[in-house]
Structures are given as structure tokens and as C-alpha cells.
Write a protein that holds these residues in place. Structure first.
Motif: not given
Length: 619
Positions: A265-275
Motif C-alpha cells: 500500500i505504501e508503494r502504491l501511494r508513492a507511485d500514485g496508483a488508483d484508489q
């Protein structure tokens, strides 16, 4: 020796005992009348003060001169113990057990010995012992089990057959010599143990056992079983292993999976992934946590983590084991071997065994078992290294100790008092209360039911377990009052109802006094550090403190005629009416009104009038 010197010497005994030194000069303390005066203050308050021994004498007529004479005979070695008068009292299982009633003088000597033994041994007794000790009771034992036995897998019962009757005299005397360096004092105890008994005027020798009914028996039993306490302490030191349990493999795997998802989740948030992708990861964490709560966090059967628990109340003791079943049986075998060989006590195999803690055993009239809660748990606070605080869900612990009221105990209590039929929910009138006042009847019912409920107040199911008994007791009380007044139970209930409770009223000194029928809603769940578990008023606690019998005898004044020429004796009464009817001027306060200091002439007058009144009632 002066009283102050005696008291200082007794107060120094605990320090000597803790240091490991053998205590001497105890027989010298037994020479002091002061010690027997303290013994008289203590023993004369017991219910059996007017119960005679084989010589037919009671505490009625006790004087300072008689106490001094006992001390003199103990000092010069001419005192001899008399055989106890053996009677039989019923047990709950329908059988009887023998009870020995010592003579008045023997009770005083035993209490003096008990005072000295308690000062020596109480400081060295272990915390696992709870029976017949000051500030300890069955409740303190049960509370310790509930608090410290969490996680036990097995409960070991070892029943000692006829403990008080089978104590080996030679072993007991050798145990006393470990801490007491006074042959005359130990010889006094030996004479007490070998005094014998009288049954139907036939003398019987005592080759083993302690005098049941004697005031010194409980502490002698604790001294004997202190060896078992120490043996269990040694076994515990050898058995206990490990500091914490190892993690449960399945739980640890799920925990690592949650950690990987949080990092994802931390990586997804850092990469600006879809919610939506982030929400899917959170949903997966929630599902994993749900599975994780279904498995234990640590291995409950970790072979590298073991614990031994032990608790004793008199000759009843229970052992808890965190380990395998095989190890529990090994512990039971070791205890049985120690009891048989070291203490020469017989073990009852049919009443001994190893039981799964989840199924439970009965101990001190409680059902002790373990349970695991599978609920969501409760919230608790966590604080991070930066001082930030947040709330987390804390999972419930496993194998928690549960205390419950055994159904058979409720049934036996109901049957013993004749309340009625629990199965049919019917109450029965009690004939013995048909001639007493309503207030006396309600007070008796309250005392019985409240005492039983107070003793079981530690139980987790106290209200539900006693609800049916409460109904039967209430119906029995109402039916008894209705039969006494020759009316119906419905009219009696309407008469007793005050809008919130059922109560009876009476006029005392011109004031209206009301007594409520005690119900479970009045119960306050607490534990009692004293064997007395019924509610006791502040005034009654004051009565329990040592009274002023010796001070009143020392005043050398007749409390009937005011005369100051002695000798003076303490007159004990069974009933207050025995005194009121012959001495109208008696104005003592209620807490000491069953005793009065008299001169022999006044005592003869009082006794003569009392006997004359008794004979007139007979004829």
C-alpha cells in the motif's frame, strides 16, 4: 516474667524464625499466667465455650487463680492432658466424622501453644498455603488461582485419605525439632497428641493424627504439610522452562502477509496508483486479519515452555500444569510418592487423577475450568516512539480461568436446610420457625442464603447459578410465615411488599425497624480474606476483637453486688435470659452481657435461682 517481657519475646519469634535459627526457651514462656490469660480471652469467645469435655467442666467459673495454677503445673511438669470426648458429626455425603472435645484446661494449654507456634511458623509458611492462616481464606486461594493460572492445560487432583487421623506423630515431632530447640515444649505437644480419647466411657489410645476439634490442630496440620509445599516449590523450579512461548507458525505466516500488504500500500501511494487498487489491498488485509484471529498467536503446546502451579487449603490442594498430559501424570506420581514415603499419608486413587483444564474440577466448592473467548476482543491504547497514541483491537487471551458454582453444591445446600424442591421450584415450610417471630425467621433465612451466596460470590455465574435457589428460598420463607399466621401465601406476600422489596417490621425501643428479605440483587461481588463470609456489621466486628474478660477479673469487683472481697470468677451463660431473670439490675452492654464477674456466694445464688426456675418449668 512480666507481661511486657512476654509480649516482646513473642514479637521477636518471627525474626528468629526467618533467620533460620532454632527457637528455644518456649517452655519458659509457657510458665507465665499472662500467656494463659491471652488464651482465655481467645478461646472463651468460641461457640463451644460451654461444651464440656470428659471432666464435665466448662469455662463457667474461670478465675485468675485457676489460670495461674495451670501455668504453674505446666512449668513444673505436672500438667497432664486428659483424653478428648469423642463425638460424631454428620458430613455432606451422609457419613459422619469423629470430633474430639478437649477439656477446658487442655483448650487453654493448646491455645497457648498455638500462639507460640503461629509466631514461629507463620513467617515461613509459603504463599501457596491458604488454610487456617490469619488474613487468608478459601477466597484468597480461589482469587490466586483465577489471577495466575491462565494457560493451564491440565489440573491434577491428589486426595489424601483421612489426613487429620493419619498424621504420623514421630514425623510431626521431628519437623517441629527443625525449628524448635526446646525438648520440654515439644514434650508438651507430644503429650497432647498421645492423650487418647473417650468414647462411650471407653478409653482409646491415639497412635496417629491430631486432636480434631482442638485449637492447635490446624496449625499442626499446616506444619506437617509445609513439607509438601516446599516439595512442590522444588518440583516447580525443576519443571518450569522457557520465558515465552514460541510463535504459532500459521499466525506468524499471516502476520508476515499483513506486513507485505501494508508495504505494498505504501508503494502504491508513492507511485500514485488508483484508489481502487489501494482499497483492494486494504480489503485483503481485513480478510487476513479475520483469519489471523482464529488461530493462536503463540504455540499453546510449545515443549520449551512449561509451568507448574500449586495451591493448598488445609489438606485440599490442586496442581495446574502447562505442559503435556504425560508430564501431568508424572507430577501426580511424584506427589503421591512423596506423600506416601516422606509423610506416610495414604492417597485415595479413586478421588485422584489428571483432568483436562477445559473440563474442570471441583475445588473448595467451586468448579474450576478454563475457557477461551472467541470474540472480537477489546480496544486498548498503544503509544509509539514519537509519543503518538492510537487505539488498537486487542485479541482476548486463551485458557482463562473460570470459577463457577457446582450444581450439586446448590442442591446439597437446599436439601440440608429443607427449603424445598429445586427441580419442581416449590418451597417447603420449616417447622422450627413456626414458633419464632417474623423478624427472627427472616433474619435466619437471610443469614443462611446470604452466607452461601457470599461464599460463592467469586463465581462468574453467581446470579444465574443461584437464581433458582433464590426462588425456592423465597417461597419457603413466605410459606413458613403464612403457616405461622394461618393465612395464605398470597396474602402474606401482599403484607410483606413495600413497593420495592419484601420486608417484615417490628418495634424496637419505640422505633419501627424493618428487615428486608435478602435477595441476589443485594449481593456485592467481592472476596473475603477471612473464613467468615457473611455480612458483618461494624459493631459486630468490634465484638470479634478481644473483650475485656481479664480486665474485669483483674478489677476484683463483683458485678452483681459490688463487693470487693474475693475470690472472683467469670460466670458464662448460654442464654441472656439466664441472667436477666435473676439479676434485674444487670445493665451491661449487649456485647458482653453473657458473662459476669461474681463472688462464689453470688454465683451460688444465681445458679440456685436458675436451677430452681428450670425445675419449676419441668414440673
Amino acid at each position: 516474667m512480666q507481661a511486657v517481657t512476654i509480649q516482646r519475646r513473642i514479637e521477636s519469634l518471627p525474626t528468629l524464625s526467618r533467620s533460620g535459627k532454632r527457637v528455644n526457651s518456649l517452655h519458659r514462656l509457657m510458665r507465665s499466667p499472662y500467656l494463659f490469660e491471652q488464651a482465655y480471652e481467645k478461646v472463651s469467645r468460641n461457640k463451644g465455650a460451654l461444651t464440656p469435655g470428659v471432666d464435665g467442666k466448662t469455662f463457667d467459673g474461670m478465675s485468675l487463680e485457676k489460670l495461674a495454677d495451670i501455668a504453674r503445673r505446666v512449668a513444673d511438669g505436672t500438667y497432664r492432658f486428659r483424653p478428648v470426648r469423642r463425638v460424631y458429626i454428620p458430613k455432606d455425603n451422609g457419613k459422619t466424622r469423629p470430633l474430639g472435645i478437649p477439656t477446658v484446661e487442655d483448650r487453654l494449654v493448646q491455645e497457648a501453644v498455638r500462639i507460640l507456634l503461629e509466631a514461629i511458623y507463620e513467617p515461613v509458611f509459603l504463599d501457596e498455603s491458604h488454610g487456617f492462616r490469619p488474613g487468608r481464606s478459601g477466597h484468597t486461594a480461589l482469587k490466586t488461582i483465577k489471577k495466575t493460572w491462565t494457560g493451564c492445560k491440565w489440573l491434577v487432583e491428589v486426595d489424601v485419605r483421612g489426613f487429620f487421623d493419619n498424621i504420623d506423630h514421630d514425623i510431626l515431632l521431628e519437623l517441629l525439632r527443625k525449628r524448635i530447640d526446646d525438648d520440654r515444649f515439644i514434650g508438651l505437644i507430644e503429650g497432647m497428641l498421645k492423650a487418647g480419647y473417650m468414647e462411650d466411657w471407653v478409653y482409646g489410645r491415639t497412635y496417629s493424627g491430631t486432636p480434631q476439634g482442638g485449637v492447635v490442630s490446624p496449625i499442626l496440620a499446616n506444619i506437617y504439610l509445609h513439607e509438601l509445599d516446599q516439595q512442590m516449590q522444588t518440583m516447580k523450579a525443576d519443571f518450569d522452562k522457557g520465558r515465552v512461548r514460541r510463535p504459532f507458525p500459521r499466525y506468524a505466516a499471516l502476520e508476515r502477509r499483513v506486513l507485505r500488504l501494508r508495504r505494498k500500500i505504501e508503494r502504491l501511494r508513492a507511485d500514485g496508483a488508483d484508489q481502487a487498487e489501494i482499497d483492494a489491498a486494504f480489503a485483503e488485509i481485513k480478510a487476513v486479519n479475520k483469519d489471523r484471529r482464529k488461530v493462536p498467536s503463540v504455540d499453546p503446546m510449545d515443549p520449551n515452555f512449561k509451568r507448574l502451579r500449586y495451591c493448598r487449603y488445609a489438606d485440599d490442594f490442586l496442581i495446574g500444569v502447562i505442559g503435556s498430559k504425560r508430564e501431568a501424570y508424572e507430577i501426580m506420581a511424584g506427589v503421591e510418592q512423596f506423600l506416601t514415603h516422606a509423610l506416610k499419608l495414604a492417597v485415595s486413587p479413586e478421588k485422584s487423577g489428571v483432568h483436562a483444564a477445559s473440563k474442570g474440577v471441583t475445588f473448595l466448592s467451586y468448579r474450576i475450568s478454563t475457557y477461551t473467548s472467541y470474540g472480537a476482543g477489546r480496544k486498548t491504547s498503544r503509544t509509539g516512539p514519537d509519543g503518538r497514541t492510537w487505539r488498537v483491537l486487542r485479541r482476548p487471551t486463551t485458557d482463562n480461568v473460570s470459577l463457577r458454582v457446582p450444581r450439586q453444591e446448590v442442591t446439597k445446600f437446599c436439601k440440608r436446610h429443607g427449603y424445598g424442591d429445586l427441580a419442581k421450584k416449590t418451597g417447603r415450610h420449616r417447622a422450627q420457625f413456626l414458633v419464632t417471630s417474623d423478624v427472627a425467621t427472616v433474619l435466619a433465612y437471610n443469614s443462611e442464603f446470604r452466607g452461601f451466596a457470599n461464599y460463592h460470590s467469586l463465581a462468574d455465574d453467581i446470579k444465574s447459578a443461584l437464581r433458582l435457589l433464590e426462588l425456592v428460598v423465597f417461597r419457603s420463607a413466605v410459606k413458613t410465615l403464612a403457616m405461622r399466621h394461618r393465612t395464605t401465601t398470597a396474602r402474606t406476600m401482599r403484607r410483606l411488599w413495600n413497593g420495592t422489596d419484601y420486608e417484615v417490621s417490628s418495634v424496637v425501643r419505640g422505633k419501627l425497624r424493618s428487615i428486608k428479605l435478602w435477595r441476589l440483587k443485594h449481593l456485592t461481588q467481592t472476596f473475603w480474606p477471612s473464613p467468615v463470609v457473611d455480612n458483618v456489621t461494624a459493631g459486630a466486628w468490634w465484638v470479634k476483637n478481644p473483650n475485656d474478660l481479664i480486665d474485669r477479673l483483674s478489677a476484683r469487683r463483683c458485678e452483681a453486688c459490688g463487693g470487693t472481697s474475693g475470690p472472683f470468677e467469670m460466670h458464662h451463660l448460654r442464654r441472656v435470659g439466664d441472667l436477666r431473670s435473676v439479676l434485674a439490675v444487670w445493665k451491661q452492654s449487649g456485647w458482653r452481657r453473657k458473662t459476669i464477674v461474681l463472688r462464689p456466694s453470688c454465683r451460688t445464688t444465681v445458679s440456685g435461682r436458675k436451677h430452681a426456675r428450670t425445675e419449676s418449668r419441668v414440673h
